[in-house]
Design a protein around this motif. Structure first.
Motif, mmCIF file in Angstrom:
data_model
loop_
_atom_site.group_PDB
_atom_site.id
_atom_site.type_symbol
_atom_site.label_atom_id
_atom_site.label_comp_id
_atom_site.label_asym_id
_atom_site.label_seq_id
_atom_site.Cartn_x
_atom_site.Cartn_y
_atom_site.Cartn_z
ATOM 1 N N TYR A 18 40.310 46.094 30.601
ATOM 2 C CA TYR A 18 39.788 46.034 31.985
ATOM 3 C C TYR A 18 40.162 47.273 32.786
ATOM 4 N N ALA A 19 40.250 48.401 32.085
ATOM 5 C CA ALA A 19 40.591 49.652 32.759
ATOM 6 C C ALA A 19 39.523 50.046 33.775
ATOM 7 N N PHE A 20 38.255 49.808 33.416
ATOM 8 C CA PHE A 20 37.172 50.167 34.323
ATOM 9 C C PHE A 20 37.203 49.277 35.567
ATOM 10 N N ALA A 21 37.377 47.967 35.353
ATOM 11 C CA ALA A 21 37.439 47.047 36.494
ATOM 12 C C ALA A 21 38.576 47.424 37.434
ATOM 13 N N LYS A 22 39.696 47.814 36.873
ATOM 14 C CA LYS A 22 40.841 48.203 37.707
ATOM 15 C C LYS A 22 40.526 49.472 38.505
ATOM 16 N N ALA A 23 39.816 50.405 37.884
ATOM 17 C CA ALA A 23 39.446 51.632 38.586
ATOM 18 C C ALA A 23 38.496 51.337 39.739
ATOM 19 N N LEU A 24 37.600 50.370 39.531
ATOM 20 C CA LEU A 24 36.648 50.013 40.579
ATOM 21 C C LEU A 24 37.320 49.268 41.725
ATOM 22 N N THR A 25 38.128 48.257 41.381
ATOM 23 C CA THR A 25 38.756 47.467 42.437
ATOM 24 C C THR A 25 39.726 48.317 43.258
ATOM 25 N N ALA A 26 40.324 49.323 42.631
ATOM 26 C CA ALA A 26 41.215 50.215 43.370
ATOM 27 C C ALA A 26 40.469 50.968 44.459
ATOM 28 N N ARG A 27 39.159 51.115 44.278
ATOM 29 C CA ARG A 27 38.327 51.803 45.270
ATOM 30 C C ARG A 27 37.560 50.823 46.151
ATOM 31 N N PHE B 251 31.233 59.829 38.037
ATOM 32 C CA PHE B 251 30.378 59.042 38.932
ATOM 33 C C PHE B 251 31.127 58.711 40.227
ATOM 34 N N LEU B 252 32.341 58.198 40.073
ATOM 35 C CA LEU B 252 33.106 57.746 41.229
ATOM 36 C C LEU B 252 33.499 58.888 42.147
ATOM 37 N N ASN B 253 33.736 60.060 41.576
ATOM 38 C CA ASN B 253 34.110 61.212 42.392
ATOM 39 C C ASN B 253 32.901 61.871 43.054
ATOM 40 N N ALA B 254 31.703 61.509 42.558
ATOM 41 C CA ALA B 254 30.492 62.123 43.096
ATOM 42 C C ALA B 254 30.011 61.457 44.378
ATOM 43 N N THR B 255 30.449 60.231 44.632
ATOM 44 C CA THR B 255 29.995 59.514 45.818
ATOM 45 C C THR B 255 31.005 58.452 46.222
#
Length: 388
Positions: free
Chosen positions: A177-186, A157-161
């Motif tokens: 909180y791996a997902f939250a960390k991936a989101l906040t990094a972006r 999802f994140l690489n698509a847009t």
């Protein structure tokens, strides 16, 4: 071309003052800039009505018969045109839990239309609502698509847009909180939603990036009794923490006046945004049946009493509100007009990190609404283009 608005009651900086407003080339002007340009090309008499910054909706799925998950440019254009007539000058189109490929098609349509010259609300980024939720708090989310975060999936999802600006998730399903960390990094805002988290879990999640709560009160726990003991819920966490912001569906159906008043009293206009969470049924007549989500396989529902219901009548299937209705409801609940407008404009702009919108300050986009005592739109401008 310079436009001058006269005889308006200007809502700005927490006050209402009688005055004028100028804009040109899609931007609001200060009086000195307007004076340099000379006589206006267009004069609009506000006739004593209110003039405020345009409303910003951080959470909506569609309207006017369209859902963004339909995945077409027509759906984006149609929903944006519909909501603009009701004062929404900017929005975050929202994807509900659905098929993976349908979501990717939504991304593609959003990218194709976001920069096109058209009449309607501006798009300020995508909001992903799901699919990583607690099944027990799914609400009207389609249970076929509710699941745990999977790095292999969400990275796709994140690489698509690069258009996602916020993502709503059940924090207890985000292990470590791996997902939250991936989101906040972006730079993507992380919100708690459709969650079974209790108060302590929510406060811990807030320390790990979950600093916003999607459609506050809906599909989340308040205080409950467990084996005779009272356990505070995620709702209480929002009241305890000044770092947690909230959004509320102020349509007069999802939350009663008493709760609207309590959210305003305890969280305040600076930490509360008004959202419609509108689905395609917004603007449709009472009694009609429609679907929540993608047109060909969404969940059937019916529009009754100003809200969308599941066909069994046991639960809401979504909102059919518009932003003017949200402000109207808050005022009816006793909230001052200036604060109701702030929760529909300045506060959501800050939450979306959108520095060009949300107030009538010079240099901001000329997103302007003129409305009467009953919050009926008389004129709507999006970056200086007249919609109404």
């Amino acid at each position: 071309m310079m436009t001058q608005i006269i005889n308006g009651r200007i809502i700005k900086d927490g006050k209402i003052t009688e005055g004028e407003l100028w804009f040109a080339d899609g931007k609001i002007l200060c009086p000195c800039e307007a004076e340099k340009l000379g006589m206006p090309d267009q004069v609009i008499d506000a006739k004593g009505n209110y003039v405020s910054a345009g409303f910003i909706d951080l959470h909506l799925h569609g309207g006017g018969g369209y859902d963004f998950l339909d995945g077409t440019e027509e759906a984006f254009e149609g929903a944006a045109a519909f909501h603009a007539k009701h004062g929404t000058t900017a929005m975050c189109p929202t994807a509900t839990s659905g098929e993976f490929e349908a979501t990717l098609e939504m991304f593609r349509s959003y990218k194709a239309i976001k920069e096109k010259d058209r009449l309607g609300s501006d798009f300020i980024g995508l909001h992903m609502e799901g699919p990583y939720f607690a099944l027990s708090q799914k609400g009207a989310q389609d249970p076929r698509y509710v699941r745990d975060p999977d790095p292999a999936e969400y990275e796709r999802f994140l690489n698509a847009t690069d258009d996602i600006v916020r993502w709503s998730v059940a924090p207890e399903r985000d292990k470590g909180y791996a997902f939250a960390k991936a989101l906040t990094a972006r730079g993507i805002s992380v919100a708690a939603a459709h969650t079974d988290a209790n108060c302590r879990q929510m406060l811990e999640a807030a320390e790990n990036g979950y600093t916003h709560m999607t459609h506050f009160y809906s599909c989340m726990k308040g205080v409950e009794r467990v084996n005779g003991m009272r356990i505070a819920g995620a709702i209480e966490a929002a009241y305890l923490s000044d770092d947690i912001t909230v959004e509320i569906i102020a349509d007069g159906m999802h939350l009663p006046y008493e709760l609207l008043q309590m959210v305003y009293k305890l969280k305040g206009a600076d930490r509360t945004a008004l959202v419609t969470d509108a689905m395609r049924g917004a603007g449709m007549p009472e009694g009609i049946e429609t679907v929540l989500g993608k047109l060909d396989n969404g969940l059937p529902c019916r529009i009754e009493r100003g809200v969308a219901w599941m066909l069994d009548g046991q639960a809401f299937a979504g909102s059919v509100a518009t932003t003017d209705r949200l402000v109207r409801t808050m005022v009816a609940a006793g909230i001052p007009l200036v604060d109701a407008v702030k929760m529909a404009s300045e506060t959501p702009a800050k939450m979306a990190k959108c520095s060009t919108k949300g107030t009538l300050d010079a240099g901001k986009d000329a997103d302007i609404v003129i409305f009467d005592e009953n919050i009926n739109m008389q004129h709507v401008f999006v970056r200086g283009k007249q919609i109404v």
